[in-house]
Design a protein around this motif. Sequence first.
Motif, PDB file in Angstrom:
ATOM      1  N   LEU A   1       0.828  -1.201   0.000  1.00 51.19           N
ATOM      2  CA  LEU A   1       0.000   0.000   0.000  1.00 51.19           C
ATOM      3  C   LEU A   1       0.868   1.258   0.000  1.00 51.19           C
ATOM      4  O   LEU A   1       0.580   2.215  -0.725  1.00 51.19           O
ATOM      5  N   ARG A   2       1.958   1.253   0.782  1.00 46.97           N
ATOM      6  CA  ARG A   2       2.879   2.406   0.778  1.00 46.97           C
ATOM      7  C   ARG A   2       3.430   2.627  -0.629  1.00 46.97           C
ATOM      8  O   ARG A   2       3.493   3.755  -1.115  1.00 46.97           O
ATOM      9  N   GLU A   3       3.829   1.546  -1.281  1.00 47.75           N
ATOM     10  CA  GLU A   3       4.380   1.675  -2.631  1.00 47.75           C
ATOM     11  C   GLU A   3       3.316   2.193  -3.604  1.00 47.75           C
ATOM     12  O   GLU A   3       3.591   3.060  -4.433  1.00 47.75           O
ATOM     13  N   LEU A   4       2.096   1.673  -3.486  1.00 44.14           N
ATOM     14  CA  LEU A   4       1.027   2.135  -4.366  1.00 44.14           C
ATOM     15  C   LEU A   4       0.657   3.588  -4.093  1.00 44.14           C
ATOM     16  O   LEU A   4       0.235   4.301  -5.003  1.00 44.14           O
ATOM     17  N   SER A   5       0.831   4.026  -2.865  1.00 48.57           N
ATOM     18  CA  SER A   5       0.571   5.431  -2.543  1.00 48.57           C
ATOM     19  C   SER A   5       1.534   6.340  -3.288  1.00 48.57           C
ATOM     20  O   SER A   5       1.176   7.439  -3.708  1.00 48.57           O
ATOM     21  N   GLU A   6       2.768   5.861  -3.450  1.00 47.95           N
ATOM     22  CA  GLU A   6       3.783   6.633  -4.158  1.00 47.95           C
ATOM     23  C   GLU A   6       3.681   6.463  -5.669  1.00 47.95           C
ATOM     24  O   GLU A   6       3.984   7.386  -6.424  1.00 47.95           O
ATOM     25  N   LYS A   7       3.273   5.272  -6.109  1.00 46.13           N
ATOM     26  CA  LYS A   7       3.198   4.976  -7.544  1.00 46.13           C
ATOM     27  C   LYS A   7       1.905   4.214  -7.850  1.00 46.13           C
ATOM     28  O   LYS A   7       1.918   3.007  -8.081  1.00 46.13           O
TER      29      LYS A   7
END
Length: 154
Positions: free
Chosen positions: A15-21
């Motif tokens: 989720l953190r990664e998807l928040s950024e990308k």
Amino acid sequence: MGMCGAYLRVTSGELRELSEKPERYWEYAEKAAGTERAVDIDKAWHALWFLVGRAGFEVDFVLGGALLGEADSDGPPRWFTADEVRTISAEMTRTGFDQLSQGLELSELDAEGIYPSIWDEPDALDYVRGYYDELVTFFAGAAKAEEPVVTIIT
């Protein structure tokens, strides 16, 4: 083809990664396809939105959630916290499809312009029921794992 809905269980790190990308959503969705971590609800999303709104669900699991990225032609993806997932799961478990659709006339869906335009078919609610039942299982698994869920309508 039409507009279709899909759900994806993710870890906190994903989720953190998807928040950024947020554009990486499709990579995650492709990897999860065919597993308990993903569910496709095809075109039943609009009828489900109508039914859960009518039932007064606390969390709109169809069109609600926090945005991941900017609105465009594919989404954008939206997400629900693990706490929201628990709430959604509990509401869905408490509210079987028979209760959710109790008293509903198919003509109401047609009159409200609910997509897709299949409400003149007598077994149209069976189509929606199948996807609701899948979502009950999906959200129960995500709630048990204490995982967030990402959704998209494209």
